[in-house]
Design a protein around this motif. Structure first.
Motif, PDB file in Angstrom:
ATOM      1  N   LEU A   1       0.840  -1.198   0.000  1.00 32.83           N
ATOM      2  CA  LEU A   1       0.000   0.000   0.000  1.00 32.83           C
ATOM      3  C   LEU A   1       0.872   1.244   0.000  1.00 32.83           C
ATOM      4  N   PRO A   2       0.934   1.960  -1.118  1.00 33.54           N
ATOM      5  CA  PRO A   2       1.753   3.168  -1.182  1.00 33.54           C
ATOM      6  C   PRO A   2       1.182   4.265  -0.291  1.00 33.54           C
ATOM      7  N   THR A   3       2.072   5.129   0.179  1.00 32.16           N
ATOM      8  CA  THR A   3       1.661   6.267   1.007  1.00 32.16           C
ATOM      9  C   THR A   3       1.826   7.547   0.215  1.00 32.16           C
ATOM     10  N   HIS A   4       0.784   8.343   0.169  1.00 27.74           N
ATOM     11  CA  HIS A   4       0.809   9.628  -0.526  1.00 27.74           C
ATOM     12  C   HIS A   4       0.961  10.741   0.502  1.00 27.74           C
ATOM     13  N   SER A   5       1.935  11.602   0.289  1.00 28.77           N
ATOM     14  CA  SER A   5       2.249  12.655   1.253  1.00 28.77           C
ATOM     15  C   SER A   5       1.106  13.655   1.383  1.00 28.77           C
TER      16      SER A   5
END
Length: 450
Positions: A32-36
């Protein structure tokens, strides 16, 4: 015009935190990528609140048309219903029966909507192919299981309606033929299969969709809840988040069951979130599958008003979902888990010894109109919204985003009249959740006697 925002939502705070999805199976199947977070002033043509199926589909279509687009989410893409649902990409989106739909809107509008539900399924299939999203697709259409003799009779009567109104040839299996098709359970009296739709891993779909959106040039910001909305003298929307602001000509609301009562204030009293819960077993052995006689990978649901939905996943885990509690507390969460397991054991008695490795819950959105909404927000310039898919958001939520983009751009697929009806307020306003125990109680009685 200034709209002060004091975030207020309908359920207890637990519903909007990490506890309900701490043990979600889908979250174990893909990184699961994290978006800033947004951390500075930014400008764009269109800003979208909500990074689920609807918001991301709107963003993708607008970006392909050349718009500069920003997507804001209070959490991360797929954190809400788009990453925790049962993965049924199928016909649906309204909670009206076909008879009531015909009576309220007429034959032409009903057919228009039904065709749109078919286009919605095709839309998701096209996205998976176009962007090479590997989402564990399986199931040839969807299968409705009759939980009673009366529901079996009504189900058989639907075959001709589906043929006439949708051009679809559904097939019916009587009880005595279920076992040979790998659908063995003494619970059911027959099965109706509609050959449209498929099952997917919903988290893999939404993460793949977010990647396609990023590649189209859209900026996605996670952990960026909108705390204030204003409009300047030129009519541009000014959105405030904890660490930055967005100025945009167009505003799109795509928050669905996780909507605030106040972002924007128009939403107050217009969306009723309802909990849905899912358990997933450990992997079943070939012998265990044979013992129960359930080997089909069809996505299935039963004919109850308080329905169950279930399917055998590609790795031989069984997914089993049901409508949840009227409260969002740890005690209610655990009680629904117990009830889900009891229902599972009754339907699949050969698997009573099989461990439940995963269990989680989330919110789906119901409209007072009982139809999905995708259209301009009344009283707000250059503002659109789409939500309320009544538990069928994989297909309809995705396509609703594309329909909003068409409305904004002035070209593309036409939105059905049925979906542009403004969302009505629920009669009890902020106290509307109090009606759920009464409705669920009535449905439970009806399911037992019908």
């Amino acid at each position: 015009m200034i709209q002060p925002i004091q975030s207020r939502r309908l359920y207890e705070e637990m519903a909007y935190g990490s506890f309900p999805i701490a043990n979600s199976y889908w979250r174990t199947t893909i990184a699961l990528p994290t978006h800033s977070p947004l951390d500075a002033p930014t400008y764009c043509d269109s800003v979208i609140i909500g990074a689920g199926y609807t918001g991301l589909n709107t963003a993708l279509a607008l970006a392909k048309a050349g718009q500069n687009v920003v997507v804001l989410d209070a959490q991360q893409p797929g954190w809400g219903a788009s990453g925790r649902n049962g993965g049924f990409c199928c016909l649906g989106g309204a909670s009206l029966s076909l008879r009531r739909m015909l009576g309220r809107f007429g034959l032409s509008a009903a057919q228009e909507f039904l065709q749109t539900t078919r286009h919605a399924v095709d839309h998701v299939a096209s996205l998976l192919e176009t962007y090479s999203i590997s989402a564990d697709r399986h199931s040839h259409g969807e299968t409705l299981m009759a939980h009673s003799a009366a529901s079996k009779k009504e189900m058989q009567n639907e075959i001709e309606d589906l043929r006439k109104l949708l051009g679809v040839q559904a097939t019916f299996l009587p009880k005595e033929e279920l076992a040979e098709h790998g659908l063995c359970s003494k619970e059911f009296h027959g099965a109706l299969t509609v050959p449209i739709g498929f099952a997917i891993n919903p988290m893999k779909y939404v993460i793949g969709l977010a990647q396609a959106v990023l590649q189209s040039g859209v900026r996605i910001y996670g952990e960026s809840p909108v705390t204030n909305i204003t409009q300047d003298y030129q009519g541009r929307h000014e959105l405030t988040t904890p660490n930055g602001t967005v100025s945009a000509q167009n505003l799109i609301i795509a928050t669905n069951g996780y909507s605030s009562e106040t972002v924007p204030a128009w939403l107050a009293g217009r969306v009723l979130p309802v909990q849905s819960s899912i358990l997933v077993t450990r992997q079943l052995s070939p012998q265990e599958l044979a013992d129960q006689g359930w080997t089909s990978r069809q996505m299935c649901y039963d004919s109850r008003k308080l329905l169950h939905y279930f399917r055998l996943l590609p790795d031989n885990r069984m997914l089993f979902g049901l409508r949840g509690s009227c409260r969002s507390t740890q005690a209610a969460h655990n009680a629904t888990k117990t009830r889900a397991r009891q229902d599972f054991d009754r339907m699949f008695p050969a698997w009573t010894h099989v461990e439940t490795s995963h269990y989680w819950s989330g919110l789906v959105a119901i409209a007072r109109n009982l139809t999905p909404f995708a259209g301009p927000v009344p009283g707000m310039n250059q503002t659109w919204g789409a939500m309320c898919y009544h538990g069928n958001g994989v297909a309809m939520g995705s396509y609703a985003g594309a329909l909003l983009a068409s409305q904004i751009l002035g070209h593309g697929p036409k939105t059905p009249t049925l979906m542009t009806q403004p969302l009505r307020r629920f009669e009890l306003g902020r106290w509307r959740r109090l009606i759920l125990p009464l409705i669920f109680g009535w449905y439970e009685i009806r399911d037992r006697v019908w």
